[in-house]
Structure formats: structure tokens, C-alpha cells
Design a protein around this motif. Structure first.
Motif, short mmCIF file in Angstrom:
data_model
loop_
_atom_site.label_atom_id
_atom_site.label_comp_id
_atom_site.label_asym_id
_atom_site.label_seq_id
_atom_site.Cartn_x
_atom_site.Cartn_y
_atom_site.Cartn_z
N HIS A 61 0.80 -1.22 0.00
CA HIS A 61 0.00 0.00 0.00
C HIS A 61 0.84 1.27 0.00
O HIS A 61 0.27 2.37 0.00
CB HIS A 61 -0.96 -0.01 1.18
CG HIS A 61 -1.94 -1.14 1.14
ND1 HIS A 61 -2.85 -1.31 0.11
CD2 HIS A 61 -2.13 -2.20 1.97
CE1 HIS A 61 -3.56 -2.42 0.33
NE2 HIS A 61 -3.15 -2.97 1.44
N GLY A 62 2.17 1.15 0.02
CA GLY A 62 3.00 2.35 -0.08
C GLY A 62 4.12 2.37 0.95
O GLY A 62 4.29 1.43 1.73
N ARG A 63 4.89 3.46 0.94
CA ARG A 63 6.12 3.55 1.74
C ARG A 63 6.11 4.64 2.79
O ARG A 63 7.12 4.86 3.46
CB ARG A 63 7.29 3.80 0.79
CG ARG A 63 7.52 2.67 -0.20
CD ARG A 63 8.13 1.48 0.47
NE ARG A 63 8.68 0.55 -0.52
CZ ARG A 63 9.58 -0.37 -0.23
NH1 ARG A 63 10.00 -0.51 1.00
NH2 ARG A 63 10.03 -1.18 -1.16
N PHE A 78 -10.90 -0.19 -1.75
CA PHE A 78 -10.12 -0.90 -2.77
C PHE A 78 -8.91 -0.07 -3.17
O PHE A 78 -9.05 1.08 -3.59
CB PHE A 78 -10.98 -1.15 -4.02
CG PHE A 78 -12.02 -2.24 -3.85
CD1 PHE A 78 -11.97 -3.14 -2.80
CD2 PHE A 78 -13.06 -2.33 -4.78
CE1 PHE A 78 -12.93 -4.14 -2.66
CE2 PHE A 78 -14.03 -3.33 -4.65
CZ PHE A 78 -13.96 -4.23 -3.59
N ASP A 79 -7.74 -0.66 -3.05
CA ASP A 79 -6.51 -0.06 -3.55
C ASP A 79 -6.37 -0.51 -5.01
O ASP A 79 -5.95 -1.63 -5.29
CB ASP A 79 -5.32 -0.52 -2.70
CG ASP A 79 -3.99 0.03 -3.21
OD1 ASP A 79 -3.93 0.49 -4.36
OD2 ASP A 79 -2.99 -0.03 -2.45
N GLU A 80 -6.76 0.40 -5.92
CA GLU A 80 -6.71 0.10 -7.37
C GLU A 80 -5.55 0.84 -8.02
O GLU A 80 -5.57 1.11 -9.22
CB GLU A 80 -8.05 0.48 -8.03
CG GLU A 80 -9.22 -0.38 -7.57
CD GLU A 80 -9.80 -1.24 -8.70
OE1 GLU A 80 -9.79 -0.81 -9.85
OE2 GLU A 80 -10.23 -2.38 -8.41
N ILE A 81 -4.55 1.15 -7.21
CA ILE A 81 -3.42 1.94 -7.71
C ILE A 81 -2.71 1.27 -8.87
O ILE A 81 -2.32 1.92 -9.84
CB ILE A 81 -2.47 2.25 -6.53
CG1 ILE A 81 -3.15 3.30 -5.63
CG2 ILE A 81 -1.10 2.72 -7.00
CD1 ILE A 81 -2.56 3.43 -4.25
N GLN A 82 -2.56 -0.04 -8.77
CA GLN A 82 -1.90 -0.76 -9.87
C GLN A 82 -2.91 -1.43 -10.79
O GLN A 82 -2.75 -1.46 -12.00
CB GLN A 82 -0.93 -1.81 -9.30
CG GLN A 82 -0.03 -2.42 -10.35
CD GLN A 82 1.19 -3.13 -9.77
OE1 GLN A 82 1.70 -4.04 -10.36
NE2 GLN A 82 1.70 -2.70 -8.65
#
Ligand SMILES: *Cc1c(COP(=O)(O)O)cnc(C)c1O
Length: 432
Positions: free
Chosen positions: A141-143, A224-228
Motif C-alpha cells: 500500500h506504499g512507503r 479498494f486499492d486500485e493503484i496498480q
């Protein structure tokens, strides 16, 4: 000083970089400092949706740059509102409102803050705010501190403890574990419908449905994480709609980044316009009120104009359909090889993961003795042969080509992949 020396002297070594310095690109072709040509099936990690330097994107950047680049969110930025309208009406097709930022981590931070604020408005029976967010193994989900804490991968946490509290990690695709985990403090479920960094793992329909039902029953947010996986990458505007059997599910929040700007930094969040509760007509999409959240660059005139141009081009050129067609071709081709070094083919559309026989490949001294995971080793071999791909975890090679990829490009990539795998197989000791 050459580029490698400039890097070792002046750049923080936080990335494991490949020894290639790109200088120029067009479409799916990219050239490095030495003039070597590559076919780009990585697209800057699922970012260069339209390929490199697409005329529609270049035109949008040029025209908006000559008109208004930045003015801040103290004012009404027309292109930002138009991009939001497109995301709401065309992409999601459900009432909602958008927030804009500059990256995926920032978009997920927004969803996390939304969940926290929601939890404050509907406390647990003991009066404390509900603040627990459920996330899943192999997620990414990120850094930033909150998003790395949300990421259920120990290697991402290592060295940065104490983590941000309020996340609970559950096995991905395990319906029973999910049901059992929901408690009085739980406020949200955050998941990638198709996991990217974790190795291209598609959520099972029954898992997504269980999450949606639990969220309704227990008054939690489905995020929903649709980042990718979103915005056409999987062959549909909405990644979760490619899972099969859960097209009807409407989440409470969605995060996007990567492909949305086609390479221009942009992130976004959609929040559903639904009543806060049975006796509370205020809208969830109005929960983050004035002063509660923000970012200086978010949704600048320039970023918004580019995002709009990218999404319009995806729609006009029917790139979702292209992702389905070319993705199916790549999947069928690699599956049909039954290659001894490929253990599984996973994914949707143009978000594909090929799981390698990592054990056999790391037995090679050039790989194992050099301490390289099989994924990185194979990505390097492909790169030497002029094909850019992206590793995921220790065993998976990803194909994430621009959505404008053609059948001919696909054939070329397949030929390189096959040749590299065959050559690798020939160099391995036989199975005892
Ligand atoms: C890349 C990615 C992120 C983080 O995005 P950044 O722009 O690197 O901050 C978050 N979630 C998923 C699913 C991603 O693939």
C-alpha cells in the motif's frame, strides 16, 4: 563523471537499480545512454499507460503548461473538477466525489484518514473510536509510515518500527479468517483486488463478497486499492470487475495512482456518496471537510489536464478492450508452453505475473551465489535481450506493458521470454 558514479556519489541507495540509464523513448520503445533499444513491458511499473511520449499526453502537457501550471487548492481548479467528473461518471459509474494528490501512498493515506474519521463518528460500545483497519498478507500500500504499516509484509516494516497502530493483518483470500477477525473496533477493510507487488494474486470472488457483506453488516468501509490494477490495466476501468462474479459490488472508497497520469505524478481517491448511516443523511463523500486533509500540489491544473487526456485516450482508443485481447494472447501463449521453469501464470488483462521455479533457478551460481532472487535474475536476462519487465517478490516476473501494446509487440516479447527461459533451462543441472 559517468552516470553510475554520479549515482553512487550523490543518490541515496534506497533502490536496487538495474544498470541501465534510459534517455529517450517513444511508444513501447526505449533507448539507453549507450543507444541500446528496449521493448518496454514494464511501463515504469504500470504507469506509462499510453506508452512513452504519446501525442495526446504531450499535447495536454504543452497546452496546459502554456495556460496555467499551478495555483493551489485555495481556488477552484476547473480541470480538477472535470477529471473528477470523469472518474465518477465514466470510471466508477456510481455517485461519489474525488480528492487529488500526487502518489499512491498519498491516495491510500487519504483512505486511511477517511476510515479513521468514520470510526470517530461511530464509536465502539465502550465509547472509544473504532480505528482498526484489516489488510492482507502480500499486500502493498506504499512507503509512508501509515501505508507501510498497512502493508502486510515484514520486509517492508523492517527497521521502521514502531509502526503506525491500527492495522491488523490477515491471510489473503481467507474468508473464515476475515469473518473471525472483525471486532468492535474494526472500521475498514483495505485490499488490492489484484495484488501487484505481492506477486500478482487475484482476490477470489467469495473473498471480495464476504468483505463487502461484512462491511455492510458491521458498518465498516470497504476500500479498494486500485493503484496498480485499476483504470484499464486489468482490461476494465475497475480492476475488481475483472475478478468475475463481483461486478455488482460498490466499494466505499477507491485509491488510484500509477496509470492515472500516464507518467505525470498524480494520485486520486473516490469516496462514495452514500448516507453516513441509517439515521445520518450526511454523505460519506463529505466526511473529509474543510481543513481536514490536503496537499499543496494535489490536482494542479497541469496534473489534472494530463490525467483527463490520459483517461480520454484510454476511452477513445478502446484500450480496455485491447488489454483484454493482448492479455489473453500473452496468457494463452505462456500457458501453452508448459515450460518447466514457469510454475504459474496469474493476472488479468495486462497485469500478468509469471511465477518461476525459483528453487531451480537460484541453484545456478550466477543467480544463487550472487544472492539474487530468481525474479531479478530473470528480469536482468530479459533486459540483456532487450525486453524490460518488472520483478515482484522473489519468484515472479511481471508483464505490465503500456495499454497501447500491439499483437506484434506481444509476439516480440514472447519470443524473447521463451528464448531466455529455454537458454536458462539448458544451463541448469538436470533434476536428480
Ligand atoms: C505502487 C503502489 C502503491 C504506492 O504508490 P506510490 O505512488 O509508489 O506511492 C500503493 N498500492 C499499490 C497497489 C501499488 O501498486
Amino acid at each position: 563523471m559517468n552516470t553510475a558514479d554520479l549515482f553512487s556519489r550523490y543518490i541515496v541507495p534506497n533502490y536496487g537499480r538495474f544498470p541501465v540509464a534510459p534517455v529517450r523513448a517513444k511508444g513501447l520503445r526505449l533507448w539507453d545512454e549507450e543507444g541500446k533499444e528496449y521493448l518496454d513491458f514494464g511501463a515504469g511499473v504500470a504507469v506509462d499507460t499510453l506508452g512513452h511520449c504519446h501525442p495526446a499526453m504531450v499535447k495536454a502537457i504543452r497546452e496546459q503548461a502554456e495556460t496555467l501550471i499551478h495555483c493551489s487548492n485555495l481556488y477552484r481548479i476547473r480541470p480538477q473538477a472535470e477529471l473528477a467528473q470523469m472518474l465518477v461518471e465514466t470510471i466508477v459509474g456510481e455517485d461519489g466525489k474525488c480528492f487529488f494528490c500526487n502518489s499512491g501512498a498519498e491516495a491510500n493515506e487519504t483512505l486511511i484518514k477517511l476510515a479513521r474519521k468514520y470510526g470517530h463518528s461511530r464509536p465502539a460500545p465502550d465509547g472509544a473510536a473504532r480505528g482498526e483497519i484489516l489488510t492482507f498478507t502480500n499486500s502493498f500500500h506504499g512507503r509512508t509510515l501509515a501505508t507501510l504499516s498497512a502493508t502486510a509484509q515484514p520486509k517492508i516494516h523492517a527497521g521502521f518500527e514502531p509502526l503506525v497502530e491500527g492495522f491488523r493483518y490477515l491471510p489473503f483470500n481467507d474468508v473464515e479468517a476475515l469473518r473471525a477477525a472483525v471486532g468492535p473496533k474494526t472500521i475498514a477493510v483495505l485490499l488490492e483486488p489484484v495484488q501487484g507487488e505481492g506477486g500478482i494474486n487475484v482476490a477470489r470472488p467469495e473473498f471480495v463478497r464476504a468483505a463487502a457483506e461484512l462491511c455492510r453488516e458491521r458498518d465498516m468501509l470497504l476500500l479498494f486499492d486500485e493503484i496498480q490494477c485499476g483504470l484499464g490495466r486489468c482490461g476494465h476501468w475497475c480492476g475488481w470487475k475483472t475478478i468475475g462474479g463481483v461486478e455488482d459490488i460498490v466499494p466505499d472508497g477507491i485509491s488510484w495512482a500509477k496509470g492515472i497520469g500516464g507518467g505525470f505524478p498524480l494520485g486520486s481517491v473516490w469516496v462514495r456518496s452514500r448516507p453516513m448511516g441509517a439515521h445520518d443523511a450526511a454523505l460519506l463523500s463529505d466526511l473529509l471537510g474543510p481543513g481536514s486533509h490536503g496537499t499543496t500540489y494535489g490536482g494542479s491544473p497541469l496534473a489534472s489536464a494530463v490525467g483527463k487526456a490520459v483517461l480520454e485516450e484510454i476511452a477513445n482508443a478502446e484500450l480496455c478492450a485491447n488489454a483484454v485481447t493482448i492479455g489473453a494472447h500473452l496468457t494463452h501463449a505462456v500457458t501453452s508452453w508448459n515450460h518447466p521453469l514457469v510454475r504459474a501464470v496469474r493476472g488479468r488483462g495486462l497485469m500478468l505475473g509469471f511465477e518461476l521455479d525459483a528453487e531451480r533457478i537460484t541453484a545456478l551460481p550466477a543467480c544463487g551465489d550472487a544472492g539474487k532472487p530468481a525474479s531479478i535474475f530473470v528480469v536482468s536476462l530479459l533486459m540483456d535481450e532487450g525486453l524490460l519487465t518488472v520483478p515482484a517478490g522473489a519468484a515472479v516476473v511481471r508483464f505490465l506493458p503500456p495499454l497501447v501494446v500491439t499483437r506484434k509487440d506481444a509476439e516480440q516479447a514472447l519470443a524473447v521470454f521463451r528464448r531466455v527461459l529455454d537458454h536458462l533451462l539448458d544451463s541448469l543441472p538436470p533434476i536428480p
